[in-house]
Design a protein around this motif. Structure first.
Motif, PDB file in Angstrom:
ATOM      1  N   ILE A   9       0.887  -1.150   0.000  1.00  0.00           N
ATOM      2  CA  ILE A   9       0.000   0.000   0.000  1.00  0.00           C
ATOM      3  C   ILE A   9       0.923   1.197   0.000  1.00  0.00           C
ATOM      4  CG2 ILE A   9      -1.734   1.297   1.279  1.00  0.00           C
ATOM      5  CD1 ILE A   9      -2.352  -1.108   2.849  1.00  0.00           C
ATOM      6  N   SER A  10       0.485   2.271  -0.512  1.00  0.00           N
ATOM      7  CA  SER A  10       1.389   3.400  -0.423  1.00  0.00           C
ATOM      8  C   SER A  10       0.664   4.647  -0.010  1.00  0.00           C
ATOM      9  CB  SER A  10       2.052   3.612  -1.755  1.00  0.00           C
ATOM     10  OG  SER A  10       2.647   4.868  -1.743  1.00  0.00           O
ATOM     11  N   PHE A  11       1.336   5.454   0.751  1.00  0.00           N
ATOM     12  CA  PHE A  11       0.807   6.748   1.134  1.00  0.00           C
ATOM     13  C   PHE A  11       1.559   7.746   0.291  1.00  0.00           C
ATOM     14  CE2 PHE A  11       0.909   3.758   4.564  1.00  0.00           C
ATOM     15  CZ  PHE A  11      -0.410   3.772   4.993  1.00  0.00           C
ATOM     16  N   MET A  16       8.492  11.233  -0.594  1.00  0.00           N
ATOM     17  CA  MET A  16       8.600   9.918   0.015  1.00  0.00           C
ATOM     18  C   MET A  16       7.511   9.003  -0.508  1.00  0.00           C
ATOM     19  SD  MET A  16      10.113   9.655   3.496  1.00  0.00           S
ATOM     20  CE  MET A  16       9.760   8.600   4.862  1.00  0.00           C
ATOM     21  N   GLN A  17       7.893   7.843  -0.961  1.00  0.00           N
ATOM     22  CA  GLN A  17       6.908   6.835  -1.351  1.00  0.00           C
ATOM     23  C   GLN A  17       7.060   5.707  -0.349  1.00  0.00           C
ATOM     24  OE1 GLN A  17       4.791   6.327  -4.468  1.00  0.00           O
ATOM     25  NE2 GLN A  17       4.863   8.531  -4.517  1.00  0.00           N
ATOM     26  N   ILE A  18       6.052   5.544   0.484  1.00  0.00           N
ATOM     27  CA  ILE A  18       6.115   4.522   1.530  1.00  0.00           C
ATOM     28  C   ILE A  18       5.184   3.386   1.126  1.00  0.00           C
ATOM     29  CG2 ILE A  18       5.704   4.028   3.956  1.00  0.00           C
ATOM     30  CD1 ILE A  18       6.071   7.037   4.466  1.00  0.00           C
ATOM     31  N   ASP A  19       5.697   2.182   1.105  1.00  0.00           N
ATOM     32  CA  ASP A  19       4.903   1.048   0.644  1.00  0.00           C
ATOM     33  C   ASP A  19       4.664   0.055   1.761  1.00  0.00           C
ATOM     34  OD1 ASP A  19       4.841   1.884  -2.075  1.00  0.00           O
ATOM     35  OD2 ASP A  19       6.952   1.382  -2.168  1.00  0.00           O
ATOM     36  N   SER A  20       3.415  -0.294   1.948  1.00  0.00           N
ATOM     37  CA  SER A  20       3.092  -1.311   2.948  1.00  0.00           C
ATOM     38  C   SER A  20       2.625  -2.559   2.229  1.00  0.00           C
ATOM     39  CB  SER A  20       1.977  -0.845   3.856  1.00  0.00           C
ATOM     40  OG  SER A  20       2.259   0.411   4.358  1.00  0.00           O
ATOM     41  N   VAL A 174      12.176  -4.109  -7.753  1.00  0.00           N
ATOM     42  CA  VAL A 174      11.873  -3.461  -9.038  1.00  0.00           C
ATOM     43  C   VAL A 174      10.847  -2.345  -8.816  1.00  0.00           C
ATOM     44  CG1 VAL A 174      10.810  -3.809 -11.309  1.00  0.00           C
ATOM     45  CG2 VAL A 174      12.612  -5.353 -10.522  1.00  0.00           C
ATOM     46  N   HIS A 175       9.839  -2.616  -7.995  1.00  0.00           N
ATOM     47  CA  HIS A 175       8.858  -1.573  -7.649  1.00  0.00           C
ATOM     48  C   HIS A 175       9.582  -0.335  -7.083  1.00  0.00           C
ATOM     49  CE1 HIS A 175       4.881  -0.223  -5.834  1.00  0.00           C
ATOM     50  NE2 HIS A 175       5.744   0.486  -5.131  1.00  0.00           N
ATOM     51  N   GLU A 176      10.458  -0.569  -6.115  1.00  0.00           N
ATOM     52  CA  GLU A 176      11.143   0.559  -5.458  1.00  0.00           C
ATOM     53  C   GLU A 176      12.102   1.260  -6.426  1.00  0.00           C
ATOM     54  OE1 GLU A 176      10.090   1.539  -2.641  1.00  0.00           O
ATOM     55  OE2 GLU A 176       9.140  -0.231  -1.778  1.00  0.00           O
ATOM     56  N   ILE A 178      11.753   1.550  -9.594  1.00  0.00           N
ATOM     57  CA  ILE A 178      10.956   2.358 -10.522  1.00  0.00           C
ATOM     58  C   ILE A 178      10.605   3.704  -9.874  1.00  0.00           C
ATOM     59  CG2 ILE A 178       8.740   2.473 -11.743  1.00  0.00           C
ATOM     60  CD1 ILE A 178       9.133  -0.551 -12.370  1.00  0.00           C
ATOM     61  N   HIS A 179      10.391   3.708  -8.548  1.00  0.00           N
ATOM     62  CA  HIS A 179      10.234   5.005  -7.866  1.00  0.00           C
ATOM     63  C   HIS A 179      11.497   5.839  -8.042  1.00  0.00           C
ATOM     64  CE1 HIS A 179       6.407   4.440  -6.025  1.00  0.00           C
ATOM     65  NE2 HIS A 179       6.769   3.512  -5.158  1.00  0.00           N
ATOM     66  N   LEU A 180      12.649   5.213  -7.869  1.00  0.00           N
ATOM     67  CA  LEU A 180      13.911   5.959  -7.965  1.00  0.00           C
ATOM     68  C   LEU A 180      14.168   6.440  -9.396  1.00  0.00           C
ATOM     69  CD1 LEU A 180      15.992   3.751  -5.503  1.00  0.00           C
ATOM     70  CD2 LEU A 180      15.046   6.031  -5.077  1.00  0.00           C
ATOM     71  N   ARG A 184       5.683   7.366  -9.882  1.00  0.00           N
ATOM     72  CA  ARG A 184       4.940   7.311  -8.622  1.00  0.00           C
ATOM     73  C   ARG A 184       3.638   6.551  -8.797  1.00  0.00           C
ATOM     74  NH1 ARG A 184       6.969  11.865  -5.591  1.00  0.00           N
ATOM     75  NH2 ARG A 184       8.612  12.777  -6.868  1.00  0.00           N
ATOM     76  N   HIS A 185       2.946   6.368  -7.701  1.00  0.00           N
ATOM     77  CA  HIS A 185       1.591   5.817  -7.781  1.00  0.00           C
ATOM     78  C   HIS A 185       0.751   6.521  -6.744  1.00  0.00           C
ATOM     79  CE1 HIS A 185       2.655   3.482  -4.198  1.00  0.00           C
ATOM     80  NE2 HIS A 185       3.682   2.978  -4.851  1.00  0.00           N
ATOM     81  N   ASP A 186      -0.559   6.323  -6.855  1.00  0.00           N
ATOM     82  CA  ASP A 186      -1.437   6.856  -5.823  1.00  0.00           C
ATOM     83  C   ASP A 186      -1.508   5.799  -4.727  1.00  0.00           C
ATOM     84  OD1 ASP A 186      -1.779   9.246  -7.223  1.00  0.00           O
ATOM     85  OD2 ASP A 186      -3.264   8.323  -8.519  1.00  0.00           O
TER      86      ASP A 186
END
Ligand SMILES: [Zn+2]
Length: 216
Positions: A9-11, A16-20, A174-176, A178-180, A184-186
């Motif tokens: 999940i991300s906030f 900052m992209q925080i993924d849960s 790979v997800h992280e 791609i942020h770098l 981004r994502h919602d």
């Protein structure tokens, strides 16, 4: 773990992209003529470089190094190119959300260029800086985060990562990464975003790689 991908999940915050994590059943769909479509785009090669993996010696570090090797096989495969280009969103259109105005073909080429927001001068390389952290809150659902444009590192939650298999690790790094690269994502429901969708593709190909020993 067929079709059951560990995810995030991300906030959304500015940098900052925080993924849960959350477990969900999600099967991406691809255009039926993905192979023909991909034919018009040159296949690129990217060198996957484990710049720093700040993990203690042990099985989790070994799984991470295996995951990085798998990522190298995956992203350089024809199948990966075809899936990234042929990816269909929830409306059946060949498009990602939060795609920075890029077509699927351009997303593929941009990723394979490997110019991370903070590593512009190393084209052709996926530069991985991976650092574990231990959240003060033991029940934290966060599995990792990045600070786009502020840090080269992806920070991964050791309490989770020490139990992850190499498929989950490959998919998440790979997800992280791609942020770098600046995407981004919602929310975590933003399955069609570039980080999520291509994270799922990576997880699926990692499973295939472990089953068959190769990816076309
Ligand atoms: Zn994310």
């Amino acid at each position: 773990m067929k079709y059951l991908l560990l995810f995030l999940i991300s906030f959304s915050a500015k940098a900052m992209q925080i993924d849960s994590d959350m477990k969900l059943i999600y099967q991406p769909e691809f255009s039926k003529n993905a192979r023909e479509l991909a034919h018009d785009t040159p296949t690129k090669y990217i060198d996957v470089v484990a710049e720093e993996v700040i993990f203690p010696r042990g099985s989790a570090r070994d799984r991470m190094l295996n995951a990085i090797e798998m990522v190298s096989e995956i992203v350089n495969s024809e199948t990966f190119k075809e899936m990234v280009i042929g990816y269909l969103n929830e409306y059946g259109q060949r498009s990602y959300t939060r795609n920075e105005g890029l077509s699927n073909e351009e997303v593929y080429l941009t990723l394979m260029e490997g110019r991370e927001v903070l590593d512009q001068d190393t084209p052709g390389e996926m530069n991985l800086y991976i650092k574990r952290y231990r959240p003060w809150w033991p029940w934290s659902k966060v599995i990792g985060y990045t600070k786009i444009g502020k840090s080269k590192y992806m920070y991964v939650n050791w309490r989770k990562y020490k139990y992850f298999d190499s498929i989950a690790m490959a998919s998440n790094i790979v997800h992280e990464w791609i942020h770098l690269m600046g995407f981004r994502h919602d929310s975590a429901k933003d399955h069609d975003s570039v980080p999520y969708a291509i994270g799922y593709i990576t997880g699926r190909l990692a499973e295939q790689y472990l089953e068959d020993g190769y990816i076309r």
